[in-house]
Design an enzyme around this catalytic site. Structure first.
Site, PDB file in Angstrom:
ATOM      1  N   PRO A  74      -7.029 154.938   8.524  1.00 28.91           N
ATOM      2  CG  PRO A  74      -6.921 152.770   9.362  1.00 28.91           C
ATOM      3  CD  PRO A  74      -6.077 153.840   8.745  1.00 28.91           C
ATOM      4  CB  CYS A  75     -11.406 158.113   9.843  1.00 31.83           C
ATOM      5  SG  CYS A  75     -12.814 157.152   9.255  1.00 31.83           S
ATOM      6  CD  GLN A  76     -12.275 152.632  11.420  1.00 34.64           C
ATOM      7  OE1 GLN A  76     -11.207 153.224  11.292  1.00 34.64           O
ATOM      8  NE2 GLN A  76     -12.608 151.590  10.685  1.00 34.64           N
ATOM      9  CG  PHE A  78      -9.090 160.657  14.089  1.00 30.28           C
ATOM     10  CD1 PHE A  78      -8.252 160.766  15.189  1.00 30.28           C
ATOM     11  CD2 PHE A  78      -8.558 160.210  12.888  1.00 30.28           C
ATOM     12  CE1 PHE A  78      -6.912 160.427  15.087  1.00 30.28           C
ATOM     13  CE2 PHE A  78      -7.222 159.868  12.783  1.00 30.28           C
ATOM     14  CZ  PHE A  78      -6.393 159.971  13.883  1.00 30.28           C
TER      15      PHE A  78
END
Ligand SMILES: C[S@@+](CC[C@H](N)C(=O)[O-])C[C@H]1O[C@@H](n2cnc3c(N)ncnc32)[C@H](O)[C@@H]1O
Length: 450
Positions: A74-76, A78
């Site tokens: 998951p990237c949320q 960053f």
């Protein structure tokens, strides 16, 4: 190559890797709509599990003995759209690295937003992977140069045991197209790699991708595209308007023409323009936002590389938007997958990038012909090594000695190849700044002598 995918989502990355030729043996995700969508479209080998639970997951992955572990944690935490506070979701990037270091596949492939490159979580993950002996290729790729009509920039990290860093840089750059793919290209392409199936209800799609799940097929469905075929009404509307609105980031442009890539797909891409935007539109909008098309969910999915006919029926509309936005576009994953498979098969070698020739001339006094010979010998040595580079130069030379093709070469040729490879590694090992300073000084000396 046997692949295990972590954080598999709706299967965008899996689809691309499978098209490239990977055998996906197992996938994991903790979110039921994604797991069900993956199951309906990609494979039953998908398991709903929280990957923080390394204690349970790691032994399973070790037992599967994959050649490669892939995944987009998951990237949320960053992403540009998020608040950039590194919390539990950022920690899953560390979990990815831990699972790789425990299972120790020959390769791994990780995807994330570009901002992840400067995160604490990636710094920790990177340290673990380097300690576990992975050489890394860390690149930011723009999907529109890899068969996707979307200017989506993402960080990809590819690791291979024992390699020198940057080992795939030049091959990934060579796989890039010369111009970006546009939305109009996509609308035209739909007819290229798809087949026509007689729509069974008026207004339904008549074109289905050859590798997406087709509508219930009978033999008579496959027939040549009739000249009278009309595009789906939503595509016809998009073509007629020639431009579409997508919710811009910050103060960005909202309206795009069909002759450019779409901006990066996010969950709210197909939102209508808000009154605030309509009252103060972007100065470069090609047509007023009120006249631009609003993309349908199906069009957004295609812009994100999903084929027509992907079965989203396991999820509600909001979750589908999220899964689409999360995905690695399949054509991009396919392009990366092909680069990995070609290197694994010894069919590609790293190119010599940068000013090696200039370094040889200025620092070693090589003539132009000697530079050419040295480069071609270094390339020949790399071909004998099957494209492998080694973090350790001594290991690289020892492996070269041990290759069958090398031992049968004449003594002089062998010594030339060894010398060329040593020079190349010497040049690469020199820090860029020092190299530049020394080249400048050598050029000045040469100019004085002349
Ligand atoms: C960026 S998406 C991956 C998209 C996927 N690579 C694709 O191409 O479709 C990240 C995925 O991680 C999953 N995820 C988030 N937290 C997780 C956890 N603790 N364990 C397992 N999966 C998790 C989310 O459900 C989401 O599907």
């Amino acid at each position: 190559m046997r692949a295990v995918e972590l954080f598999a989502g709706a299967g965008g990355m899996s689809l691309g890797l499978r098209r490239a030729g990977f055998d996906l043996v197992q996938a994991y995700d903790s979110w039921s709509p994604a797991v069900e969508t993956y199951r309906r479209n990609v494979s039953h080998h998908v398991w709903q599990h929280d990957l923080k639970d390394i204690f349970h997951v790691a032994p399973m992955i070790v037992a599967l003995a994959p050649d490669i572990i892939v995944g987009g944690p998951p990237c949320q935490d960053f992403s540009a759209a998020g608040e950039r506070v590194e919390g539990e979701r950022a920690a899953l990037t560390r979990a990815f690295a831990m699972l790789v270091t425990l299972a120790r596949p020959t390769w791994f492939l990780m995807e994330n937003v570009p901002q992840a490159a400067s995160s604490k979580a990636w710094a920790d993950a990177r340290a673990m992977l380097v300690k576990a002996d992975y050489g890394l290729t860390e690149v930011k790729l723009n999907a529109s140069f890899y068969g996707v009509p979307q200017a989506r920039k993402r960080l990809f990290v590819i690791g291979r045991l024992g390699e020198a860093n940057g080992f795939l840089d030049s091959t990934l750059a060579a796989a890039r197209s010369t111009r970006p793919m546009t939305v109009r290209d996509m609308l035209g392409d739909a007819l290229g790699d798809a087949f026509y199936a007689q729509p069974r209800m008026p207004g339904r799609h008549g074109i289905w991708s050859a590798d997406g799940p087709a509508p219930t097929m009978c033999r008579s469905s496959r027939r040549p595209m009739p000249a009278s075929y009309q595009p789906h009404p939503a595509d016809a509307d998009l073509l007629e308007r020639g431009a579409f609105y997508t919710r811009p980031y910050y103060e960005g442009r909202g309206v795009r023409t069909l002759d450019e890539p779409a901006p990066s797909v996010i969950r709210t891409t197909r939102e209508r323009p808000r009154p605030k935007y309509l009252a103060s539109p972007h100065h470069a909008d090609p047509i007023p936002a009120s006249q631009a098309a609003i993309l349908t969910q199906d069009q957004v999915a295609r812009i994100q590389g999903f084929p027509i006919g992907w079965d989203w029926s396991a999820a509600c509309s909001r979750d589908i938007d999220q899964m689409i936005a999360n995905a690695v576009p399949a054509p991009l994953a396919e392009a990366i997958g092909r680069v990995i498979l070609a290197r694994q098969a010894g069919e590609s070698i790293p190119g010599i990038q940068g000013r090696f020739g200039q370094w040889l001339r200025l620092r070693r006094g090589f003539s132009k012909a000697a530079v050419r010979n040295c480069k071609s010998r270094a390339n020949r040595a790399r071909r004998l090594l099957g494209g492998r580079t080694f973090a350790d130069v001594a290991m690289e030379l020892a492996t070269l000695e041990a290759t069958e093709g090398f031992s049968t070469l004449p003594t002089g040729t062998r010594s030339d190849l060894r010398a060329a490879l040593r020079l190349l590694r010497e040049w690469q090992a020199e820090p860029k700044a020092r190299r530049k300073g020394k080249e400048k000084a050598a050029a000045e000396v040469a100019a004085l002598a002349a």
